[in-house]
Design an enzyme around this catalytic site. Structure first.
Site, PDB file in Angstrom:
ATOM      1  N   SER A 154     -27.939  -9.525  13.705  1.00 47.68           N
ATOM      2  CA  SER A 154     -29.246 -10.886  13.324  1.00 47.68           C
ATOM      3  C   SER A 154     -28.926 -11.707  12.379  1.00 47.68           C
ATOM      4  O   SER A 154     -27.095 -11.342  11.847  1.00 47.68           O
ATOM      5  CB  SER A 154     -30.798 -10.161  13.770  1.00 47.68           C
ATOM      6  OG  SER A 154     -31.174 -11.016  14.313  1.00 47.68           O
ATOM      7  N   ASN A 155     -30.149 -12.335  11.757  1.00 47.96           N
ATOM      8  CA  ASN A 155     -29.315 -13.006  10.640  1.00 47.96           C
ATOM      9  C   ASN A 155     -31.750 -13.509  10.473  1.00 47.96           C
ATOM     10  O   ASN A 155     -32.577 -12.638  10.900  1.00 47.96           O
ATOM     11  CB  ASN A 155     -29.049 -14.101  11.055  1.00 47.96           C
ATOM     12  CG  ASN A 155     -30.104 -15.295  12.283  1.00 47.96           C
ATOM     13  OD1 ASN A 155     -31.202 -15.365  11.987  1.00 47.96           O
ATOM     14  ND2 ASN A 155     -29.269 -15.185  12.734  1.00 47.96           N
ATOM     15  N   HIS A 156     -31.195 -13.752   9.113  1.00 52.74           N
ATOM     16  CA  HIS A 156     -32.843 -13.615   8.474  1.00 52.74           C
ATOM     17  C   HIS A 156     -33.492 -14.675   9.045  1.00 52.74           C
ATOM     18  O   HIS A 156     -34.565 -14.967   7.889  1.00 52.74           O
ATOM     19  CB  HIS A 156     -32.446 -14.042   6.636  1.00 52.74           C
ATOM     20  CG  HIS A 156     -31.935 -12.485   6.070  1.00 52.74           C
ATOM     21  ND1 HIS A 156     -32.377 -11.486   5.909  1.00 52.74           N
ATOM     22  CD2 HIS A 156     -30.699 -11.915   5.822  1.00 52.74           C
ATOM     23  CE1 HIS A 156     -31.753 -10.779   5.827  1.00 52.74           C
ATOM     24  NE2 HIS A 156     -30.242 -11.316   5.232  1.00 52.74           N
ATOM     25  N   ALA A 173     -32.218 -19.819  14.436  1.00 53.46           N
ATOM     26  CA  ALA A 173     -31.023 -19.720  14.272  1.00 53.46           C
ATOM     27  C   ALA A 173     -29.852 -18.721  15.184  1.00 53.46           C
ATOM     28  O   ALA A 173     -30.314 -17.564  15.217  1.00 53.46           O
ATOM     29  CB  ALA A 173     -30.853 -19.128  12.869  1.00 53.46           C
TER      30      ALA A 173
END
Ligand code: C5P
Length: 225
Positions: A29-31, A97
């Site tokens: 995943s991402n932030h 995102a």
């Protein structure tokens, strides 16, 4: 009270990260916090739009009177966006995102450490580009994307505007620690094929209001042509 100039319109907005399973307990995943997309959803709803918010996992409470569709992966986000725009949409904003890649094959069982190797290779495949796909399918009248860049911000944003077939792109410089990812403030430049706007740096919620107004104004110029 806010002007209800979006009454009768349907806006579909994506927000947050996507979560791509590796095995039953792990993911890529991402932030992304989802703050910008949620703020846009709230602002569009406040102006009278019917809003569908297709969101990856976030820590934010969904805005009141917004239809939240909770998804995890990019593929699920694409299907949810297609369903949300099936009866037509006035504006689509891609603020999510989206993970660029997912596992080629998700492991059915928890992957085990092996003692014979220090390396682990995961084979990934490209995720669909949600906004580009929806744009080619003419899912909404006005397609708005984001471009988070660390250099040549406007140049790369313009390329994305064209390659993804968007009407507007909201560019921001994520190399700056005071704005963007996970921050409450943001400063952006909005580009269309032949115009450029630079709203002042402000909180994501104040900026969301300005962006919703800007998108509305842009729509008006398009429909009066
Ligand atoms: O290519 P990049 O990820 O920088 O593009 C950003 C824009 O495209 C954002 O609006 C994002 O929500 C959208 N996007 C998408 N699907 C992807 C990748 C990006 O909708 N797979």
């Amino acid at each position: 009270p806010v002007q209800q100039n979006l009454a009768g319109q349907h806006w579909v907005i994506t927000a947050g990260p996507t979560m791509e399973a590796i095995d039953p307990v792990r993911y890529i995943s991402n932030h992304s916090s989802g703050k910008m997309g949620y703020a846009l959803a709230k602002a569009a709803q406040a102006r009278g739009a019917t809003v569908t918010l297709v969101s990856g996992p976030t820590q934010i409470a969904p805005p009141a009177n917004v239809k939240l569709v909770a998804i995890k992966s990019a593929q699920e986000m694409l299907y949810a966006c297609r369903a949300a725009t099936a009866k037509g949409a006035d504006v689509f904003i891609g603020a999510a995102a989206v993970a660029d890649f997912r596992m080629k094959d998700v492991a059915e069982q928890k992957m085990k450490k092996t003692s014979d190797s220090n390396d682990l290779t995961l084979t990934l495949v490209k995720n669909p580009d949600i906004i580009a796909t929806l744009s080619s399918e003419q899912a909404a009248q006005c397609m708005v994307g984001f471009a988070a860049e660390t250099q040549n911000v406007l140049e790369y944003a313009r390329k994305k505007l064209e390659s993804k077939g968007l009407d507007l792109i909201i560019a921001n410089d994520v190399s700056r620690s005071d704005i963007g990812f996970n921050q409450d403030q943001n400063e952006v430049t909005v580009l269309s094929k032949d115009q450029q706007w630079s709203p002042e740096k402000s909180t994501k919620s104040a900026l969301a209001d300005e962006l919703v107004e800007l998108i509305f104004q842009y729509q008006q110029t398009q429909t009066s042509d």
